[in-house]
Design a protein around this motif. Structure first.
Motif, PDB file in Angstrom:
ATOM      1  N   SER A 127       0.835  -1.199   0.000  1.00 55.72           N
ATOM      2  CA  SER A 127       0.000   0.000   0.000  1.00 55.72           C
ATOM      3  C   SER A 127       0.869   1.248   0.000  1.00 55.72           C
ATOM      4  O   SER A 127       2.044   1.220   0.383  1.00 55.72           O
ATOM      5  CB  SER A 127      -0.936   0.009   1.212  1.00 55.72           C
ATOM      6  OG  SER A 127      -0.173   0.113   2.402  1.00 55.72           O
ATOM      7  N   SER A 128       0.262   2.324  -0.464  1.00 49.35           N
ATOM      8  CA  SER A 128       0.938   3.612  -0.524  1.00 49.35           C
ATOM      9  C   SER A 128      -0.111   4.702  -0.309  1.00 49.35           C
ATOM     10  O   SER A 128      -1.299   4.476  -0.530  1.00 49.35           O
ATOM     11  CB  SER A 128       1.611   3.780  -1.891  1.00 49.35           C
ATOM     12  OG  SER A 128       2.129   5.072  -2.021  1.00 49.35           O
ATOM     13  N   GLU A 129       0.337   5.898   0.098  1.00 47.20           N
ATOM     14  CA  GLU A 129      -0.595   7.003   0.281  1.00 47.20           C
ATOM     15  C   GLU A 129      -0.965   7.654  -1.038  1.00 47.20           C
ATOM     16  O   GLU A 129      -1.900   8.442  -1.096  1.00 47.20           O
ATOM     17  CB  GLU A 129       0.014   8.058   1.220  1.00 47.20           C
ATOM     18  CG  GLU A 129       0.165   7.569   2.635  1.00 47.20           C
ATOM     19  CD  GLU A 129       0.778   8.607   3.553  1.00 47.20           C
ATOM     20  OE1 GLU A 129       1.044   9.737   3.098  1.00 47.20           O
ATOM     21  OE2 GLU A 129       0.996   8.280   4.721  1.00 47.20           O
ATOM     22  N   ARG A 130      -0.221   7.362  -2.087  1.00 51.17           N
ATOM     23  CA  ARG A 130      -0.515   7.936  -3.404  1.00 51.17           C
ATOM     24  C   ARG A 130      -0.468   6.844  -4.466  1.00 51.17           C
ATOM     25  O   ARG A 130       0.119   5.772  -4.258  1.00 51.17           O
ATOM     26  CB  ARG A 130       0.458   9.062  -3.734  1.00 51.17           C
ATOM     27  CG  ARG A 130       1.885   8.625  -3.691  1.00 51.17           C
ATOM     28  CD  ARG A 130       2.824   9.787  -3.902  1.00 51.17           C
ATOM     29  NE  ARG A 130       4.183   9.265  -3.860  1.00 51.17           N
ATOM     30  CZ  ARG A 130       5.225   9.937  -3.530  1.00 51.17           C
ATOM     31  NH1 ARG A 130       5.088  11.199  -3.201  1.00 51.17           N
ATOM     32  NH2 ARG A 130       6.402   9.395  -3.539  1.00 51.17           N
ATOM     33  N   ARG A 183      -7.264   5.404  -4.659  1.00 53.41           N
ATOM     34  CA  ARG A 183      -7.427   5.385  -3.197  1.00 53.41           C
ATOM     35  C   ARG A 183      -8.719   4.683  -2.808  1.00 53.41           C
ATOM     36  O   ARG A 183      -9.755   4.875  -3.411  1.00 53.41           O
ATOM     37  CB  ARG A 183      -7.454   6.809  -2.648  1.00 53.41           C
ATOM     38  CG  ARG A 183      -6.125   7.463  -2.668  1.00 53.41           C
ATOM     39  CD  ARG A 183      -6.228   8.833  -2.036  1.00 53.41           C
ATOM     40  NE  ARG A 183      -4.928   9.452  -2.122  1.00 53.41           N
ATOM     41  CZ  ARG A 183      -4.337  10.033  -1.107  1.00 53.41           C
ATOM     42  NH1 ARG A 183      -4.945  10.119   0.057  1.00 53.41           N
ATOM     43  NH2 ARG A 183      -3.157  10.575  -1.250  1.00 53.41           N
ATOM     44  N   GLY A 223      -8.082   5.604   2.342  1.00 52.22           N
ATOM     45  CA  GLY A 223      -7.136   6.599   1.870  1.00 52.22           C
ATOM     46  C   GLY A 223      -5.813   5.999   1.391  1.00 52.22           C
ATOM     47  O   GLY A 223      -4.813   6.706   1.302  1.00 52.22           O
ATOM     48  N   ALA A 224      -5.796   4.720   1.080  1.00 46.09           N
ATOM     49  CA  ALA A 224      -4.563   4.071   0.628  1.00 46.09           C
ATOM     50  C   ALA A 224      -4.746   3.512  -0.777  1.00 46.09           C
ATOM     51  O   ALA A 224      -5.833   3.081  -1.153  1.00 46.09           O
ATOM     52  CB  ALA A 224      -4.187   2.947   1.581  1.00 46.09           C
ATOM     53  N   CYS A 225      -3.677   3.549  -1.529  1.00 43.15           N
ATOM     54  CA  CYS A 225      -3.637   2.907  -2.846  1.00 43.15           C
ATOM     55  C   CYS A 225      -2.988   1.540  -2.656  1.00 43.15           C
ATOM     56  O   CYS A 225      -1.974   1.416  -1.968  1.00 43.15           O
ATOM     57  CB  CYS A 225      -2.828   3.741  -3.832  1.00 43.15           C
ATOM     58  SG  CYS A 225      -3.519   5.380  -4.080  1.00 43.15           S
TER      59      CYS A 225
END
Length: 153
Positions: free
Chosen positions: A7-10, A30, A34-36
């Protein structure tokens, strides 16, 4: 079926090298948290992501699942080997000629067809393959060399 989840924030797009092949890693949009997220079933792809600089810097985080299952990878298809016809057998036995008066013995060469017999005789006598033109000529050369050609099926 869960696999390896990152996962990532963007939203991220990048390539990783897996066994000499570039694979595109594409994080989705997202989610409600709120995570990609990017999910893979292949262990090699997960290891390549762990080696990537974004993972090392902490931009990408791995979500630990209970039991990662690896996908069954099918091995690359092996090239098909076309079985060559069995090599003609040169019999070491000697057969007496048709007439009992002659005590001369001939070597028996077994071949499937004219072409195979022609090739064997050309090698045996050390003459050019292209010099033997007809079956009659082949039989005459074989007789002179003391070789009997037997055609088998």
């Amino acid at each position: 079926m869960e696999g390896y989840k990152f996962s990532s924030e963007r939203q991220l797009f990048f390539y990783v090298n897996v066994k000499g092949q570039l694979r595109l890693v594409k994080f989705g949009e997202r989610n409600s948290y709120g995570a990609c997220v990017f999910t893979t079933m292949l262990r090699e792809t997960a290891e390549a992501i762990r080696r990537h600089s974004l993972y090392k810097r902490g931009v990408i985080k791995e979500q630990v699942t209970e039991k990662p299952q690896t996908a069954v990878e099918t091995p690359a298809p092996k090239p098909k080997v076309v079985a060559k016809p069995a090599a003609p057998q040169v019999k070491k036995e000697t057969a007496a000629t048709e007439t009992p008066e002659q005590t001369e013995k001939k070597e028996v060469v077994e071949a499937r067809n004219f072409t195979q017999a022609k090739s064997l005789l050309a090698k045996k006598l050390g003459i050019a393959y292209s010099d033997i033109k007809t079956p009659d000529q082949l039989m005459q050369l074989a007789k002179q060399a003391g070789v009997e050609i037997v055609y088998s099926k």
